[in-house]
Design an enzyme around this catalytic site. Structure first.
Site, PDB file in Angstrom:
ATOM      1  CG  ASP A  99     -33.727 -27.344 -46.438  1.00  0.00           C
ATOM      2  OD1 ASP A  99     -33.886 -26.529 -45.517  1.00  0.00           O
ATOM      3  OD2 ASP A  99     -33.718 -28.580 -46.278  1.00  0.00           O
ATOM      4  CG  HIS A 150     -28.782 -27.071 -45.928  1.00  0.00           C
ATOM      5  ND1 HIS A 150     -29.365 -28.068 -45.166  1.00  0.00           N
ATOM      6  CD2 HIS A 150     -29.141 -27.344 -47.217  1.00  0.00           C
ATOM      7  CE1 HIS A 150     -30.026 -28.892 -45.945  1.00  0.00           C
ATOM      8  NE2 HIS A 150     -29.905 -28.483 -47.203  1.00  0.00           N
ATOM      9  CG  HIS A 251     -36.342 -27.314 -51.490  1.00  0.00           C
ATOM     10  ND1 HIS A 251     -37.376 -28.199 -51.241  1.00  0.00           N
ATOM     11  CD2 HIS A 251     -35.196 -27.931 -51.069  1.00  0.00           C
ATOM     12  CE1 HIS A 251     -36.886 -29.298 -50.697  1.00  0.00           C
ATOM     13  NE2 HIS A 251     -35.578 -29.172 -50.586  1.00  0.00           N
TER      14      HIS A 251
END
Length: 748
Positions: A99, A150, A251
């Site tokens: 992410d 996102h 991440h």
């Protein structure tokens, strides 16, 4: 009937109206530049989540409206046929998801690890980051990884309107199309986690996106690498239990990802040793379904129903080839972002330099003004033997009936022997007749056809009977001792000209008070500094004294520029004469009483100063003492009277920007600190001139309103000069408010 008659407009009148109605090209250019800058700043702020940023994150909300099958289901949520359906990752299968990227530093290193271990990843990308780092996105796609949306600014969509939700998605897809030529059907909401975290506020968002063709991706296990708990903990928390498949969260952006980089290869090797395989979201869906399925129509920015995937690879089945129009729109977005990425930081750096330069100038002014005050205000200081010989005071006048009587009356009270020479420049209002009818001693009136102020002053210099000439404006009044104080420096034979201390006489209005502050600071700090540095740039037209021979040797008052006072001052420097400041020689002048009058005056001053500096640009190569102005004065004037004022409005714009979108308190404190420095400088200037401090109450408002006007005037002048415009002399309207002063700093 006569009253009802209508006058017909002549072609000339129509043309005048048309010219007034159509903005001049240079005005349009200035406005377009300003608009472009504001747009670039807003875009940059939006990309950095400063403009429109919403940091709210919802927690502990109920899930009464969310179907239990979704809450207990797998991490892959779709709405085929309008019905919510979840899928789980098959056993012994890992979907590595990342992410908050792309990141120019961390994402590339994550991709290196994935390449080294021959596993794909699924990256959920923030649109603003895609727009800033498109090369990283292209590599993700080329390496066989899958990408998803996102949002564009990483906001919690459950707080946003439907329009904002659609905009966040569409802008991200546009950035993807520009960066890699694709769109995607995958979506992950910021701040989301497992299915059971879906609540009554976020559920409508997932339904809406599902109807648009998106598959929402949740997680089974969370490495919580963002907490930086250590490599072993990251691996432990990311490992699914009992051979179950999992959508795993890591991440690749958002902070220091060094622990993620250390844990990721160890995690992959560990899971492979346990018999796990790695795939993308699309790969997991197809494995779970048993057969390759058509995902149906994608988002509004992708191609038509049933479009083929971008690579024909089941691992990237969520990708769609963007149509030509979308790709070009995306490239335009990336180009605009690139401009913003270079422009805003570049301007910020320039403004930081300008800010430090301005503060340094304040420090230098205070230091030199204090030194000048100590040197010149002491009783022991003397220019030499007292100058008592008569001088000629030249008063150029053009339609000055309102104030000529006050001006000549003040000169008649002079304690120094003077000849008063009124040069009437073709007045049509009886100015010359008024001057003659006063019957004042030592007054001579000479007339000429209207030729402008410079020509009137030159005529006066030629007609003067004495070797020292004082030049003043016809709207100005002198104190009785002004002329005597002004000519004392001529005891030094090296001095060719003296600048006096011009003060605003009509300071009772707000505009007058603002100009009063400006004049006091300018004369008591700027001119003291320039005097000590021996590079005085301007002898004010309101009050200045010259050696007649020096003026004639320099060619007289030039008509080449609109700032004849600056022009002659620089010319005298270049001729080897010294120019000084006589702070006790006070003149009271009538400042413009309206914004329109003020604009015209300062526009002429700014433009004329630029003309004079350009005319004397060769002074920077002058040698010896005569080259001091070029070496010292020219850079100072260009830097602090042109360059920094041009950039100063941007400082204010950045301050407003920061107050609105970054940190209001810190920005306000910074602005107040700068205001405090200016207030301290102004207070010291008022102290040197023995002025009353009450006018300083107007300083904050002056910074908010008056200063901006002066900046706009200068910018207008720069645009006029850059576009080759010519500015004519502009006569200001006089009121005759400034009467004969009484001696002392508070006169008038």
């Amino acid at each position: 009937m006569a009253a009802s008659r209508r006058r017909h407009a002549t072609p000339r009148a129509i043309d005048r109206v048309r010219r007034r109605a159509v903005p001049k090209p240079r005005v349009v250019m200035a406005l377009l530049l300003l608009l472009g800058l504001v747009c670039v700043m807003l875009l940059d702020g939006y990309l950095r989540a400063e403009v429109g940023n919403d940091q709210r994150v919802r927690s502990d909300a109920s899930s009464d409206t969310v179907p239990q099958s979704v809450l207990d289901g797998g991490p892959l949520l779709s709405f085929a046929g309008g019905t919510a359906r979840t899928q789980s990752v098959p056993d012994k299968t890992i979907v590595l998801t990342f992410d908050d990227g792309p990141d120019p530093e961390w994402s590339g290193k994550v991709l290196d690890i994935l390449d080294d271990n021959d596993v794909p990843g699924t990256f959920f990308l923030v649109g603003s980051m895609i727009a800033r780092y498109p090369d990283v996105v292209r590599r993700m796609v080329d390496d066989g990884s899958e990408v998803g949306v996102h949002t564009f600014t990483h906001v919690d969509l459950s707080y946003q309107s439907e329009a904002r939700v659609e905009r966040e998605i569409a802008q991200t897809q546009l950035a993807l199309a520009g960066a890699a030529g694709i769109t995607t059907t995958l979506f992950r909401a910021p701040y989301s986690s497992t299915n059971d975290a879906v609540d009554d506020y976020s559920w409508p968002v997932y339904q809406r996106l599902g109807a648009m063709g998106y598959t929402s991706v949740f997680i089974d296990t969370d490495s919580e690498d963002w907490q930086r708990p250590g490599v072993s903990k990251i691996i432990e928390w990311a490992t699914p239990k009992d051979g179950e498949g999992a959508s795993v969260l890591f991440h690749d952006a958002g902070g220091d990802r060094s622990e993620t980089l250390a844990a990721l290869p160890k995690y992959i090797k560990k899971m492979k040793a346990k018999g796990y395989t790695f795939t993308t979201v699309s790969g997991a869906r197809q494995q779970a379904a048993g057969t390759e399925q058509d995902e149906g129509a994608g988002p509004g920015t992708q191609g038509p129903q049933g479009a083929q995937d971008a690579r024909g690879d089941s691992a990237q089945a969520a990708h769609r080839t963007a149509d030509t129009a979308t790709r070009w729109e995306g490239r335009a977005l990336l180009a605009a972002v690139a401009v913003a990425e270079w422009t805003v930081p570049g301007l910020a750096a320039v403004l930081a330099v300008v800010g430090f330069a301005v503060l340094g100038r304040f420090g230098l002014m205070l230091l030199l003004a204090r030194r000048h005050h100590r040197q010149r205000d002491g009783r022991r200081f003397s220019w030499g033997a007292e100058v008592t010989r008569p001088v000629t005071v030249i008063v150029p006048a053009y339609n000055e009936k309102e104030c000529i009587a006050n001006t000549l009356g003040s000169l008649a009270a002079s304690t120094h022997p003077i000849e008063i020479l009124v040069v009437d420049d073709g007045s049509t209002d009886g100015t010359a007749e008024i001057a003659e009818s006063l019957g004042l001693p030592h007054v001579r009136v000479v007339r000429q056809e209207n030729a402008g102020k410079s020509a009137a002053l030159n005529h006066g210099v030629r007609q003067a009977r004495h070797d020292i000439v004082v030049m003043m404006d016809s709207d100005t009044v002198f104190e009785p001792g002004t002329v005597h104080q002004l000519v004392q420096p001529f005891a030094d034979p090296a001095i060719g000209a003296v600048a006096g201390n011009a003060k605003v006489g009509n300071r009772s209005t707000m505009i007058g008070a603002w100009q009063h502050i400006e004049y006091v600071m300018g004369f008591n700090l700027d001119r003291r500094m320039y005097d000590l540095l021996r590079c005085m740039p301007t002898i004010p037209g309101a009050i200045g004294a010259f050696r007649r021979t020096a003026v004639l040797e320099a060619g007289g008052m030039s008509e080449d520029t609109l700032a004849e006072d600056t022009d002659i001052t620089i010319a005298l420097h270049r001729a080897g004469w010294r120019v000084v400041y006589a702070e006790h020689a006070r003149a009271w002048t009538e400042a413009p009483a309206s914004m329109a009058q003020l604009w015209r005056q300062r526009y002429r001053w700014s433009y004329g100063t630029m003309q004079a500096l350009w005319k004397h640009r060769g002074s920077v190569t002058d040698k010896g003492p005569s080259g001091r102005f070029g070496r010292v004065g020219m850079p100072l004037v260009v830097l602090f009277q042109i360059v920094t004022p041009v950039f100063a409005p941007l400082i204010d714009v950045f301050t407003l920007y920061a107050m609105a979108f970054v940190d209001f308190r810190a920005s306000l404190l910074a602005w107040l600190a700068v205001l405090g420095v200016q207030l301290f400088c102004a207070a010291y200037a008022f102290r040197l001139d023995r002025e009353k401090y009450r006018y300083l109450l107007m300083l904050p408002l002056q910074q908010l309103a008056y200063r901006q006007l002066m900046y706009l005037v200068l910018i207008h002048s720069c645009v006029t000069a850059a576009t080759g415009g010519r500015l004519r002399w502009q006569k200001l309207k006089r009121t005759g408010e400034v009467g004969t002063p009484r001696p002392g700093p508070e006169a008038g």
